[in-house]
Write an enzyme that holds these catalytic residues in place. Structure first.
Site, PDB file in Angstrom:
ATOM      1  N   SER A  78     -11.027  -0.468   2.619  1.00 36.91           N
ATOM      2  CA  SER A  78     -10.306  -0.594   3.891  1.00 36.91           C
ATOM      3  C   SER A  78      -9.977   0.791   4.438  1.00 36.91           C
ATOM      4  O   SER A  78      -9.311   1.567   3.761  1.00 36.91           O
ATOM      5  CB  SER A  78      -8.997  -1.343   3.691  1.00 36.91           C
ATOM      6  OG  SER A  78      -9.225  -2.625   3.188  1.00 36.91           O
ATOM      7  N   GLU A 122      -5.395   3.610   6.451  1.00 36.64           N
ATOM      8  CA  GLU A 122      -4.903   3.380   5.095  1.00 36.64           C
ATOM      9  C   GLU A 122      -5.341   4.536   4.203  1.00 36.64           C
ATOM     10  O   GLU A 122      -4.673   4.912   3.253  1.00 36.64           O
ATOM     11  CB  GLU A 122      -5.493   2.066   4.563  1.00 36.64           C
ATOM     12  CG  GLU A 122      -4.789   1.547   3.339  1.00 36.64           C
ATOM     13  CD  GLU A 122      -5.713   1.192   2.211  1.00 36.64           C
ATOM     14  OE1 GLU A 122      -5.882   2.028   1.307  1.00 36.64           O
ATOM     15  OE2 GLU A 122      -6.266   0.078   2.241  1.00 36.64           O
ATOM     16  N   ARG A 138       0.822  -1.221   0.000  1.00 33.88           N
ATOM     17  CA  ARG A 138       0.000   0.000   0.000  1.00 33.88           C
ATOM     18  C   ARG A 138       0.853   1.268   0.000  1.00 33.88           C
ATOM     19  O   ARG A 138       0.497   2.263   0.623  1.00 33.88           O
ATOM     20  CB  ARG A 138      -0.937   0.033   1.213  1.00 33.88           C
ATOM     21  CG  ARG A 138      -2.053  -0.977   1.166  1.00 33.88           C
ATOM     22  CD  ARG A 138      -2.936  -0.778  -0.057  1.00 33.88           C
ATOM     23  NE  ARG A 138      -4.199  -1.499   0.075  1.00 33.88           N
ATOM     24  CZ  ARG A 138      -4.376  -2.775  -0.244  1.00 33.88           C
ATOM     25  NH1 ARG A 138      -3.353  -3.476  -0.692  1.00 33.88           N
ATOM     26  NH2 ARG A 138      -5.562  -3.333  -0.102  1.00 33.88           N
TER      27      ARG A 138
HETATM   28  N1  EPU Z   1     -11.644 -10.763   9.347  1.00 34.46           N
HETATM   29  C1  EPU Z   1     -12.460 -10.944  10.430  1.00 34.46           C
HETATM   30  N2  EPU Z   1     -13.434 -10.023  10.675  1.00 34.46           N
HETATM   31  C2  EPU Z   1     -13.632  -8.957   9.876  1.00 34.46           C
HETATM   32  C3  EPU Z   1     -12.798  -8.766   8.764  1.00 34.46           C
HETATM   33  C4  EPU Z   1     -11.802  -9.685   8.513  1.00 34.46           C
HETATM   34  O1  EPU Z   1     -12.310 -11.890  11.187  1.00 34.46           O
HETATM   35  O2  EPU Z   1     -14.551  -8.163  10.149  1.00 34.46           O
HETATM   36  C5  EPU Z   1     -10.630 -11.785   9.050  1.00 34.46           C
HETATM   37  C6  EPU Z   1     -11.051 -12.618   7.832  1.00 34.46           C
HETATM   38  O3  EPU Z   1     -11.829 -13.708   8.211  1.00 34.46           O
HETATM   39  C7  EPU Z   1      -9.732 -13.057   7.272  1.00 34.46           C
HETATM   40  C8  EPU Z   1      -8.815 -11.895   7.587  1.00 34.46           C
HETATM   41  O4  EPU Z   1      -9.422 -11.164   8.640  1.00 34.46           O
HETATM   42  O5  EPU Z   1      -9.240 -14.176   7.953  1.00 34.46           O
HETATM   43  C9  EPU Z   1      -8.544 -10.997   6.394  1.00 34.46           C
HETATM   44  O6  EPU Z   1      -9.766 -10.468   5.870  1.00 34.46           O
HETATM   45  P1  EPU Z   1      -9.984 -10.216   4.306  1.00 34.46           P
HETATM   46  O7  EPU Z   1      -9.577 -11.406   3.519  1.00 34.46           O
HETATM   47  O8  EPU Z   1     -11.351  -9.686   4.118  1.00 34.46           O
HETATM   48  O9  EPU Z   1      -8.918  -9.131   3.889  1.00 34.46           O
HETATM   49  P2  EPU Z   1      -8.322  -7.883   4.673  1.00 34.46           P
HETATM   50  O10 EPU Z   1      -6.941  -8.207   5.070  1.00 34.46           O
HETATM   51  O11 EPU Z   1      -9.260  -7.407   5.707  1.00 34.46           O
HETATM   52  C10 EPU Z   1      -7.231  -6.865   2.518  1.00 34.46           C
HETATM   53  C11 EPU Z   1      -7.187  -5.551   1.820  1.00 34.46           C
HETATM   54  C12 EPU Z   1      -8.455  -5.324   1.019  1.00 34.46           C
HETATM   55  C13 EPU Z   1      -8.581  -6.450   0.017  1.00 34.46           C
HETATM   56  C14 EPU Z   1      -8.615  -7.776   0.785  1.00 34.46           C
HETATM   57  C15 EPU Z   1      -8.642  -8.954  -0.120  1.00 34.46           C
HETATM   58  C16 EPU Z   1      -5.805  -4.087   3.187  1.00 34.46           C
HETATM   59  C17 EPU Z   1      -5.781  -2.898   4.092  1.00 34.46           C
HETATM   60  N3  EPU Z   1      -7.013  -4.474   2.766  1.00 34.46           N
HETATM   61  O12 EPU Z   1      -8.272  -6.796   3.484  1.00 34.46           O
HETATM   62  O13 EPU Z   1      -8.306  -4.108   0.290  1.00 34.46           O
HETATM   63  O14 EPU Z   1      -9.740  -6.322  -0.772  1.00 34.46           O
HETATM   64  O15 EPU Z   1      -7.427  -7.902   1.597  1.00 34.46           O
HETATM   65  O16 EPU Z   1      -7.412  -9.104  -0.720  1.00 34.46           O
HETATM   66  O17 EPU Z   1      -4.753  -4.625   2.861  1.00 34.46           O
HETATM   67  C18 EPU Z   1      -8.799  -1.766   0.253  1.00 34.46           C
HETATM   68  O18 EPU Z   1      -7.589  -1.574   0.265  1.00 34.46           O
HETATM   69  O19 EPU Z   1      -9.630  -0.813   0.240  1.00 34.46           O
HETATM   70  C19 EPU Z   1      -9.301  -3.141   0.320  1.00 34.46           C
HETATM   71  C20 EPU Z   1     -10.598  -3.423   0.377  1.00 34.46           C
END
Ligand code: EPU
Length: 348
Positions: A248, A344, A176
C-alpha cells in the site's frame, strides 16, 4: 562500513539509490562498534541538531519494503540491523512467548509460527519486510494487526547506547502507527511475541471466508487461513522482487460521517470500516480506482491494475516519477471526492 553503497536490493521499489555510508549490524557487538565509528557519530549528531533545513543524515533501514528514497543519493549513514535468531522464552498450557531478532524475515517467521500451530500471526502471512520493522508501523492485514501479538519490544538508543524495553502499552500502537515512528535513532533489535496454542481464527475480513467456502473448506485450520491469505495477497499485490512496490502506498482515508454520506450519494456501494461515532474509514484504493487511476502507467511507474492502492516501478525509473504520480493522484482524489489521501510509505 561501506561507502557509496548501492541500496537497490534494500528498497523493494528497486530504485538505484546509493548511500554515502552503510553498515550492516549482524550482532550486538557490531552495534557497539558502530557507536564508535566517527562517520556514524558525525551523521548522527548532524541529524540530532537538524539546523534549519538540513535533512536527517542517519537512517535505520530494515527490509526496505515501506520506504521511498526521494533522491538517488542518500548523503548520510544507513544502518542496516540484521541480527538473526528465534528463541522460545517461556510457555504454559495456553501461551508461548517467543523472542525474534530484528533481522529475521517477517514472512518466514510467520511460516515458522504457523508450522508450530501457534495462533496470532496467520493473517499477517507473506507481508514483506523484517521482524524489527513490524512494530514500527504496526503492520496489519486481513483483520489482524501485529500489536495484538507483541508482548514487548527491545531497543537500543544509538545516541546514548542505552537499551530500553517497551511494553506493549508503551508502544502506543494505532492504525499503521506506533511511538517508534516519532522516536529518533532508536533501533529495534528484538521483539517478544505471545502466541496462543489454541486460538480463534479471524475469518471476517474481506474475502477470507468466501475463499474458504468456495474451496469447500468448512472447518478451516490455522494453516488453511495462512494459505488463504497468501493466495488472496498473490492475486492482488505485485510480487516482491519482480515488480517494484511498497505494498500500500497510501493509508486508507478516515473521513467524517458527513463526507461519507456525500460519497454514498454518488456511489451507494462505497466500502467502509467503522472508526468511531464521528468518523469512518474509506479504502483509498477504492477512491483511487473510482477516480480512474487503476492500471494507469506513466513512463517507468504506474498504478497496479489489481489494487489501486499500490504504486509500482517497472524498472529503470527514478524516485521523482513516483513522487509526481503520487501528487497527481492526491490532487485527482481531492477534486473528485474532497478527500485528502496521505502516503503510508515512509518518504526519505
Ligand atoms: N478496492 C477497490 N479497488 C481497488 C482496491 C480496493 O474497489 O483498486 C476496494 C476493495 O474491493 C475493497 C476495499 O477497497 O472493498 C478494500 O480493499 P482491500 O481489501 O484490498 O484492502 P485495502 O484497504 O486496500 C488494506 C491494507 C493492506 C492489506 C489489506 C488487507 C492499508 C493501507 N492497506 O488494504 O496492507 O493487505 O488491507 O487487509 O491499510 C500494506 O500495508 O502494504 C498492505 C498491503
Amino acid at each position: 562500513m561501506e561507502k557509496n553503497f548501492l541500496l537497490r536490493e534494500l528498497n523493494t521499489f528497486g530504485f538505484d539509490v546509493k548511500a554515502r555510508y552503510f553498515q550492516e549490524l549482524k550482532t550486538m557487538d557490531d552495534v557497539q562498534e558502530l557507536l564508535r565509528n566517527p562517520e556514524f557519530i558525525t551523521c548522527r549528531d548532524a541529524t540530532l541538531s537538524r539546523l534549519y533545513d538540513t535533512p536527517p543524515r542517519l537512517l535505520i533501514l530494515s527490509g526496505g519494503s515501506n520506504i521511498l528514497f526521494s533522491n538517488e543519493f542518500y548523503d548520510g549513514f544507513v544502518v542496516y540491523p540484521n541480527i538473526k535468531g528465534i528463541e522460545t522464552l517461556s510457555e504454559d498450557a495456553e501461551n508461548i512467548m517467543i523472542r525474534c531478532y530484528c533481522g529475521e524475515v517477517w514472512k518466514e517467521f510467520v511460516d515458522y509460527t504457523v508450522s508450530k500451530n501457534l495462533y496470532g500471526l496467520e493473517n499477517l502471512a507473506d507481508i514483506p519486510g523484517k521482524v524489527g520493522a513490524a512494530p514500527v508501523q504496526n503492520i496489519g492485514a486481513y483483520g489482524a494487526e501485529v500489536k495484538d501479538a507483541v508482548y514487548q519490544v527491545h531497543t537500543i538508543d544509538l545516541t546514548t547506547g542505552g537499551t530500553k524495553v517497551f511494553k506493549n502499552e508503551e508502544c502506543h500502537f494505532a492504525y499503521r502507527n506506533s511511538i517508534f515512528k516519532s522516536l529518533k535513532n532508536i533501533l529495534i533489535f528484538a521483539v517478544d511475541f505471545v502466541l496462543k496454542k489454541n486460538g480463534e481464527l479471524k475469518l471476517d475480513y474481506g474475502n477470507i471466508r468466501n475463499y474458504l467456502i468456495n474451496n469447500n473448506i468448512t472447518n478451516p485450520t490455522l494453516k488453511n487461513v495462512a494459505t488463504t491469505v497468501k493466495t488472496i495477497r498473490a492475486e492482488k499485490l505485485p510480487e516482491v522482487g519482480v515488480v517494484g512496490s511498497v505494498g500500500s502506498f497510501f493509508q486508507n482515508a478516515i473521513v467524517s460521517m458527513d463526507k461519507f454520506e456525500e460519497i454514498k450519494k454518488m456511489y451507494a456501494e462505497v466500502p467502509s470500516y467503522p472508526v468511531d461515532s464521528d468518523h469512518i474509514k474509506v479504502p483509498s484504493g477504492w477512491l483511487i480506482d473510482k477516480a480512474g487511476w487503476k492500471g494507469h502507467r506513466e513512463g517507468h511507474v504506474g498504478v497496479w491494475d489489481k489494487q489501486a492502492l499500490v504504486l509500482v516501478h517497472y524498472g529503470g525509473g527514478k524516485p521523482q516519477e513516483i513522487l509526481d504520480l503520487m501528487k497527481e493522484i492526491q490532487i485527482s482524489v481531492k477534486e473528485k471526492f474532497g478527500v485528502e489521501i496521505k502516503p503510508e510509505v515512509n518518504i526519505v
